[in-house]
Design a protein around this motif. Structure first.
Motif, PDB file in Angstrom:
ATOM      1  N   SER A 184       0.813  -1.217   0.000  1.00 36.71           N
ATOM      2  CA  SER A 184       0.000   0.000   0.000  1.00 36.71           C
ATOM      3  C   SER A 184       0.847   1.266   0.000  1.00 36.71           C
ATOM      4  O   SER A 184       0.319   2.371  -0.069  1.00 36.71           O
ATOM      5  CB  SER A 184      -0.927  -0.008   1.222  1.00 36.71           C
ATOM      6  N   LEU A 187       6.545   2.618  -2.787  1.00 39.80           N
ATOM      7  CA  LEU A 187       7.500   1.662  -3.351  1.00 39.80           C
ATOM      8  C   LEU A 187       6.834   0.297  -3.538  1.00 39.80           C
ATOM      9  O   LEU A 187       7.074  -0.390  -4.534  1.00 39.80           O
ATOM     10  CB  LEU A 187       8.706   1.559  -2.400  1.00 39.80           C
ATOM     11  N   ARG A 208      -1.968  -1.857   4.988  1.00 38.15           N
ATOM     12  CA  ARG A 208      -3.035  -1.475   5.926  1.00 38.15           C
ATOM     13  C   ARG A 208      -4.031  -0.516   5.287  1.00 38.15           C
ATOM     14  O   ARG A 208      -5.221  -0.619   5.509  1.00 38.15           O
ATOM     15  CB  ARG A 208      -2.425  -0.823   7.177  1.00 38.15           C
ATOM     16  N   ASN A 209      -3.553   0.419   4.505  1.00 38.37           N
ATOM     17  CA  ASN A 209      -4.420   1.455   3.934  1.00 38.37           C
ATOM     18  C   ASN A 209      -5.404   0.824   2.937  1.00 38.37           C
ATOM     19  O   ASN A 209      -5.040   0.424   1.827  1.00 38.37           O
ATOM     20  CB  ASN A 209      -3.539   2.506   3.240  1.00 38.37           C
ATOM     21  N   LEU A 279      13.621  -4.514   0.512  1.00 36.89           N
ATOM     22  CA  LEU A 279      13.689  -3.291  -0.291  1.00 36.89           C
ATOM     23  C   LEU A 279      13.338  -2.057   0.538  1.00 36.89           C
ATOM     24  O   LEU A 279      13.722  -0.943   0.192  1.00 36.89           O
ATOM     25  CB  LEU A 279      12.671  -3.444  -1.445  1.00 36.89           C
ATOM     26  N   SER A 303      18.188  -5.043  -1.588  1.00 36.13           N
ATOM     27  CA  SER A 303      18.155  -4.371  -2.883  1.00 36.13           C
ATOM     28  C   SER A 303      18.149  -2.877  -2.647  1.00 36.13           C
ATOM     29  O   SER A 303      17.226  -2.347  -2.005  1.00 36.13           O
ATOM     30  CB  SER A 303      16.901  -4.799  -3.655  1.00 36.13           C
ATOM     31  N   MET A 305      18.535   0.767  -4.683  1.00 39.70           N
ATOM     32  CA  MET A 305      18.563   1.491  -5.946  1.00 39.70           C
ATOM     33  C   MET A 305      18.568   0.511  -7.138  1.00 39.70           C
ATOM     34  O   MET A 305      18.105  -0.608  -7.013  1.00 39.70           O
ATOM     35  CB  MET A 305      19.732   2.470  -5.996  1.00 39.70           C
TER      36      MET A 305
HETATM   37  N1  NAP Z   1      15.906  -0.001  -1.244  1.00 41.67           N
HETATM   38  C1  NAP Z   1      15.902   1.153  -1.843  1.00 41.67           C
HETATM   39  O1  NAP Z   1      16.645   1.393  -2.804  1.00 41.67           O
HETATM   40  C2  NAP Z   1      14.935   2.201  -1.364  1.00 41.67           C
HETATM   41  C3  NAP Z   1      14.713   3.339  -2.132  1.00 41.67           C
HETATM   42  C4  NAP Z   1      13.770   4.269  -1.696  1.00 41.67           C
HETATM   43  C5  NAP Z   1      13.099   4.072  -0.473  1.00 41.67           C
HETATM   44  N2  NAP Z   1      13.390   2.959   0.256  1.00 41.67           N
HETATM   45  C6  NAP Z   1      12.687   2.697   1.543  1.00 41.67           C
HETATM   46  O2  NAP Z   1      11.432   2.140   1.240  1.00 41.67           O
HETATM   47  C7  NAP Z   1      10.559   2.379   2.336  1.00 41.67           C
HETATM   48  C8  NAP Z   1       9.146   2.479   1.812  1.00 41.67           C
HETATM   49  O3  NAP Z   1       9.033   3.656   1.019  1.00 41.67           O
HETATM   50  P1  NAP Z   1       7.639   4.250   0.610  1.00 41.67           P
HETATM   51  O4  NAP Z   1       7.880   5.556   0.017  1.00 41.67           O
HETATM   52  O5  NAP Z   1       6.887   3.216  -0.154  1.00 41.67           O
HETATM   53  O6  NAP Z   1       6.968   4.462   2.024  1.00 41.67           O
HETATM   54  P2  NAP Z   1       5.448   4.549   2.341  1.00 41.67           P
HETATM   55  O7  NAP Z   1       4.697   5.066   1.159  1.00 41.67           O
HETATM   56  O8  NAP Z   1       5.382   5.241   3.636  1.00 41.67           O
HETATM   57  O9  NAP Z   1       5.009   3.013   2.525  1.00 41.67           O
HETATM   58  C9  NAP Z   1       5.399   2.279   3.578  1.00 41.67           C
HETATM   59  C10 NAP Z   1       4.605   0.969   3.594  1.00 41.67           C
HETATM   60  O10 NAP Z   1       4.871   0.361   4.814  1.00 41.67           O
HETATM   61  C11 NAP Z   1       3.644   0.110   5.488  1.00 41.67           C
HETATM   62  N3  NAP Z   1       3.854   0.239   6.912  1.00 41.67           N
HETATM   63  C12 NAP Z   1       4.521   1.210   7.559  1.00 41.67           C
HETATM   64  N4  NAP Z   1       4.511   0.949   8.882  1.00 41.67           N
HETATM   65  C13 NAP Z   1       3.825  -0.205   9.058  1.00 41.67           C
HETATM   66  C14 NAP Z   1       3.472  -1.006  10.174  1.00 41.67           C
HETATM   67  N5  NAP Z   1       3.783  -0.637  11.403  1.00 41.67           N
HETATM   68  N6  NAP Z   1       2.765  -2.137   9.945  1.00 41.67           N
HETATM   69  C15 NAP Z   1       2.404  -2.478   8.708  1.00 41.67           C
HETATM   70  N7  NAP Z   1       2.709  -1.763   7.624  1.00 41.67           N
HETATM   71  C16 NAP Z   1       3.406  -0.651   7.794  1.00 41.67           C
HETATM   72  C17 NAP Z   1       2.692   1.136   4.966  1.00 41.67           C
HETATM   73  O11 NAP Z   1       1.382   0.675   5.173  1.00 41.67           O
HETATM   74  P3  NAP Z   1       0.092   1.618   5.135  1.00 41.67           P
HETATM   75  O12 NAP Z   1       0.425   2.828   4.291  1.00 41.67           O
HETATM   76  O13 NAP Z   1      -0.951   0.776   4.510  1.00 41.67           O
HETATM   77  O14 NAP Z   1      -0.209   1.982   6.540  1.00 41.67           O
HETATM   78  C18 NAP Z   1       3.104   1.169   3.506  1.00 41.67           C
HETATM   79  O15 NAP Z   1       2.549   0.075   2.822  1.00 41.67           O
HETATM   80  C19 NAP Z   1      11.049   3.660   2.990  1.00 41.67           C
HETATM   81  O16 NAP Z   1      11.142   3.456   4.373  1.00 41.67           O
HETATM   82  C20 NAP Z   1      12.392   3.937   2.344  1.00 41.67           C
HETATM   83  O17 NAP Z   1      13.418   4.123   3.300  1.00 41.67           O
HETATM   84  C21 NAP Z   1      14.262   2.024  -0.158  1.00 41.67           C
END
Ligand code: NAP
Length: 358
Positions: A184, A187, A208-209, A279, A303, A305
């Motif tokens: 949700s 990413l 969750r959303n 990721l 993984s 970038m």
């Molecule tokens: N590996 C890489 O290269 C890379 C690159 C960019 C970012 N990232 C990382 O990727 C992460 C996700 O990015 P994003 O922009 O997709 O963030 P986001 O939009 O905030 O999404 C986070 C996801 O995690 C879920 N979540 C958060 N806390 C939770 C909990 N306590 N229990 C269950 N689900 C939970 C959210 O669920 P709901 O929204 O449904 O509540 C949502 O599905 C970031 O933290 C960032 O650091 C990694």
């Protein structure tokens, strides 16, 4: 030109007139056309996402038209549309090091070195600006992008590329049963799109959303949504039910969750010989029993970038219509009011994102 500058973390983002960047050896100047403003940008400007080189024009990656190219640069040609990834490596094969330009983020163990400091000093031009001077190796030419009907949507390419990096590292094969935890999120939503394009047989999209999960369910009947209830056992059982089998691949795209439970629910449902790719941004220790990893022959990998080749492959999928960006909900502001745009970005999630048109 107009640009969003950050004096130092906590200073706030300012719209300023700054000198146009001049092309120099090793680089090209892009007229920025569309740049994603990630949801956490405001937090990043306060220093809440790690250190970064300041003062700087902020902004990572984006789509632009090539306005000037140094004599020694051949990755892009004058006048064409290119993707800037903002992801710069030293190019040193032994002990590779990588940084994100105009942003926070250092690869590997995340520690700075003389090389990463120098890369960030020399290339201090973020992409929240009318123009950006960027190093050649961060550019990917997008032949055919001139014909793409909605360039604002292409600002999501860097994000899709990051998700595609994880999908590639998972070795997802057509027909595979896939779990995306954090589906949700932005990413995770991107990961679902990429997994569909790669031919996943069934996808358990876990989050969750409810609204964001509904939008994923509407993408394709192969997507089965699972609302997380925050219990490892119950979430695992719901995933198995949605997939009707154990998972071939799990991609964890969770944000900073307070426990490792949902990540571990993903681990629990992997089949023997399955692959789990991390990721997301979970900051927890995963309690993985040695004997389970060993007996179930599980591949667990991270993984971060994505390569330029991956980014180009994503563009080819978009161009071919395999990756349908009409599923994205795009907000399209200009440069005039950074504070208002950061507020718009903060409330984006799932398949929604802010595409800045500088
Ligand atoms: N590996 C890489 O290269 C890379 C690159 C960019 C970012 N990232 C990382 O990727 C992460 C996700 O990015 P994003 O922009 O997709 O963030 P986001 O939009 O905030 O999404 C986070 C996801 O995690 C879920 N979540 C958060 N806390 C939770 C909990 N306590 N229990 C269950 N689900 C939970 C959210 O669920 P709901 O929204 O449904 O509540 C949502 O599905 C970031 O933290 C960032 O650091 C990694």
């Amino acid at each position: 030109m107009k640009a969003w500058t950050l004096g130092s973390p906590g200073d706030g983002l300012r719209l300023e007139e700054v000198t146009d960047p001049a092309v120099r050896s090793g680089g090209a100047v892009l007229r920025m056309l569309a740049v994603q403003v990630p949801a956490y940008t405001r937090m990043l400007t306060t220093g809440g996402r790690g250190g970064m080189a300041t003062p700087t024009v902020l902004g990572i990656g984006g789509i632009g038209r090539v306005e000037a190219v140094a004599d020694d640069v051949h990755t892009v040609r004058l006048g064409e549309i290119a993707l800037c990834t903002g992801f710069l490596g030293t190019g040193r094969v032994a002990e590779p090091e990588e940084v994100l330009l105009g942003w926070t983020g250092i690869g590997g163990r995340g520690t700075s070195s003389a090389a990463t400091d120098a890369m960030r000093r020399v290339w201090r031009n973020g992409t929240f600006a009318e123009r950006a001077l960027v190093p050649a190796s961060t550019l990917v030419a997008l032949p055919g992008a001139e014909q793409y009907p909605d360039l604002a949507r292409l600002a999501f390419l860097p994000w899709l590329s990051v998700a595609a990096g994880a999908v590639e590292r998972s070795a997802l094969a057509p027909g595979d049963r896939v779990v995306v935890t954090g589906a949700s999120g932005q990413l995770g939503g991107a990961t679902v799109l990429l997994a569909l394009a790669r031919g996943a047989g069934r996808i358990a999209a876990v989050g969750r959303n409810a609204r964001n999960l509904e939008r994923l369910a509407a993408l394709d009947p192969r997507v089965r949504v699972v609302g997380s209830v925050g219990s490892r056992a119950a979430d695992g059982a719901a995933i198995l039910q949605a997939l009707d089998a154990e998972a071939d691949v799990v991609i964890d795209a969770l944000g900073p969750a307070p426990t490792a439970d949902l990540s571990m629910a993903g681990f629990d449902v992997l089949r023997t010989d399955g692959t789990m790719v991390l990721l997301g941004g979970v900051r927890q220790v995963l309690p993985i029993p040695y004997d389970e990893l060993m007996h179930r022959c599980i591949t667990l990998r991270g993984s971060w970038m994505a390569s330029n080749e991956t980014a180009y492959a994503v563009w080819r999928q978009v161009e071919a219509g395999l990756l349908d960006l009409s599923a994205l909900d795009v907000t399209i502001p200009g440069l005039d009011d950074p504070d208002a745009v950061l507020a718009q970005a903060e409330v984006t999630n799932g398949l929604g994102f802010v595409s800045l048109l500088p």
